[in-house]
Design an enzyme around this catalytic site. Structure first.
Site, PDB file in Angstrom:
ATOM      1  CG  HIS A  48      -2.090  -1.461   1.003  1.00 38.61           C
ATOM      2  ND1 HIS A  48      -2.960  -1.249  -0.026  1.00 38.61           N
ATOM      3  CD2 HIS A  48      -2.029  -2.235   1.804  1.00 38.61           C
ATOM      4  CE1 HIS A  48      -3.665  -2.141  -0.248  1.00 38.61           C
ATOM      5  NE2 HIS A  48      -3.245  -2.583   1.100  1.00 38.61           N
ATOM      6  NE  ARG A  73       1.125  -5.234   3.261  1.00 38.14           N
ATOM      7  CZ  ARG A  73       0.297  -4.790   3.961  1.00 38.14           C
ATOM      8  NH1 ARG A  73      -0.518  -5.615   4.871  1.00 38.14           N
ATOM      9  NH2 ARG A  73      -0.378  -3.285   3.813  1.00 38.14           N
ATOM     10  CG  ASP A  87      17.832 -10.166  -7.457  1.00 37.19           C
ATOM     11  OD1 ASP A  87      18.786 -11.107  -6.683  1.00 37.19           O
ATOM     12  OD2 ASP A  87      17.996 -10.223  -8.915  1.00 37.19           O
ATOM     13  CD  GLU A 152      -4.070  -9.837   3.499  1.00 36.88           C
ATOM     14  OE1 GLU A 152      -4.376  -9.135   4.135  1.00 36.88           O
ATOM     15  OE2 GLU A 152      -3.270 -10.601   2.757  1.00 36.88           O
ATOM     16  CG  ASP A 178      -7.869  -6.895   2.741  1.00 34.57           C
ATOM     17  OD1 ASP A 178      -8.173  -6.368   2.343  1.00 34.57           O
ATOM     18  OD2 ASP A 178      -6.441  -6.595   2.930  1.00 34.57           O
TER      19      ASP A 178
HETATM   20  C1  3PY Z   1      -5.016  -5.962   6.880  1.00 38.49           C
HETATM   21  O1  3PY Z   1      -5.909  -6.409   7.565  1.00 38.49           O
HETATM   22  O2  3PY Z   1      -5.929  -6.981   6.381  1.00 38.49           O
HETATM   23  C2  3PY Z   1      -3.092  -6.639   6.377  1.00 38.49           C
HETATM   24  O3  3PY Z   1      -3.548  -6.814   5.434  1.00 38.49           O
HETATM   25  C3  3PY Z   1      -3.081  -5.624   7.152  1.00 38.49           C
HETATM   26  O4  3PY Z   1      -2.396  -5.034   7.114  1.00 38.49           O
HETATM   27 MG    MG Z   2      -4.596  -6.649   3.487  1.00 43.00          MG
END
Ligand code: 3PY
Ligand code: MG
Length: 253
Positions: A48, A73, A87, A152, A178
């Site tokens: 994000h 991430r 890399d 998630e 999510d």
């Molecule tokens: C979520 O809560 O969906 C995440 O990916 C944590 O940031």
């Molecule tokens: Mg998420």
């Protein structure tokens, strides 16, 4: 001789709970300041956050220069991106939306050199090896990886046992936002159905023997998660800390 070891992986394998601050700003100065302020691990959010690879390298340099460590991430379970982030020397990766065994296996295979996987090879010239200084990297790289898959989605909670059984998927990190959306409770983390879905995921991950990560639901603390067996907690976020402090300071305007 130059040799990059995964300090973060060592901590969790030793049974310690690690805590990281999310880096959303893409600012090397901010992540550097966070490490000096006492945060040894920065979780650079390239799902994000809006940083490209060149900025990511500079974020990593800033963190490492201050004595810290990074987890990145990645935007998605994409072998092309995974190859490039590996890399540049990242060893601890969080991968969003790992919903089933096939996706978990694909993620691990993309991160491992043959014969364990099919990560493309350029070890002699990349930052991960100190641009060729670490000649043992190729044989050792897979052992130094810490791969964190995100649970998630409703599909993922149903498949936790199969995902956890994938060798190389070291930790499962619950994404409550999510997950809530996938069960029809978008932006409603306090809904009993969301709380129950998170608990179900926690129980299944713990029972699987894989390490558990996540962040507290509203009203819960880091300590409560630690007691529940979380090995990785990531709650604070650089831009959120700044915005909160800025809003507080603005009250005096
Ligand atoms: C979520 O809560 O969906 C995440 O990916 C944590 O940031
Ligand atoms: Mg998420």
């Amino acid at each position: 001789m130059f040799k990059r070891e995964n300090w973060v992986k060592k901590q969790v394998l030793a049974g310690r709970t690690i805590k990281a601050m999310w880096s959303q700003t893409g600012s090397p100065t901010v992540v550097e300041a966070a490490v000096y302020a006492g945060w040894p691990i920065m979780l650079i959010d390239n799902e994000h956050g809006y940083t490209g690879l060149e900025t990511t390298i500079n974020l990593i340099r800033a963190v490492e220069c201050a004595g810290g460590h990074v987890i990145v991430r990645v935007p998605w379970n994409d072998p092309v991106y995974l190859k490039r982030i590996l890399d540049i020397g990242v060893q601890s990766l969080m991968i969003p939306m790992i919903n089933n065994k096939d996706q978990a296996e694909a993620a691990v295979a993309a991160c491992r050199y043959p014969p364990g996987g099919w990560r493309g090879y350029a070890a002699g010239v990349v930052r991960a090896t100190g641009y060729g200084a670490d000649q043992g990297y190729g044989k050792r790289a897979s052992d130094e990886l810490l791969i964190i898959g995100q649970i998630e989605h409703l599909e993922a909670t149903a498949n936790i046992d199969a995902i956890a059984a994938v060798d190389g998927m070291d930790m499962l990190f619950i994404g409550p936002n999510d997950l809530a959306g996938s069960i029809g409770k978008f932006e409603d983390l306090n809904d009993p159905a969301v709380v129950a879905a998170v608990e179900e995921a926690e129980n299944k991950i713990r029972a699987s023997g894989k390490m558990l990560g996540g962040f507290p639901l509203p009203g819960k603390t880091d300590e409560e998660l630690e007691k529940k067996g979380y090995r990785f907690v990531a709650r604070h976020c650089d831009i959120w800390l700044f915005r909160t402090a800025a809003a507080e300071a603005a009250k005096s305007l």
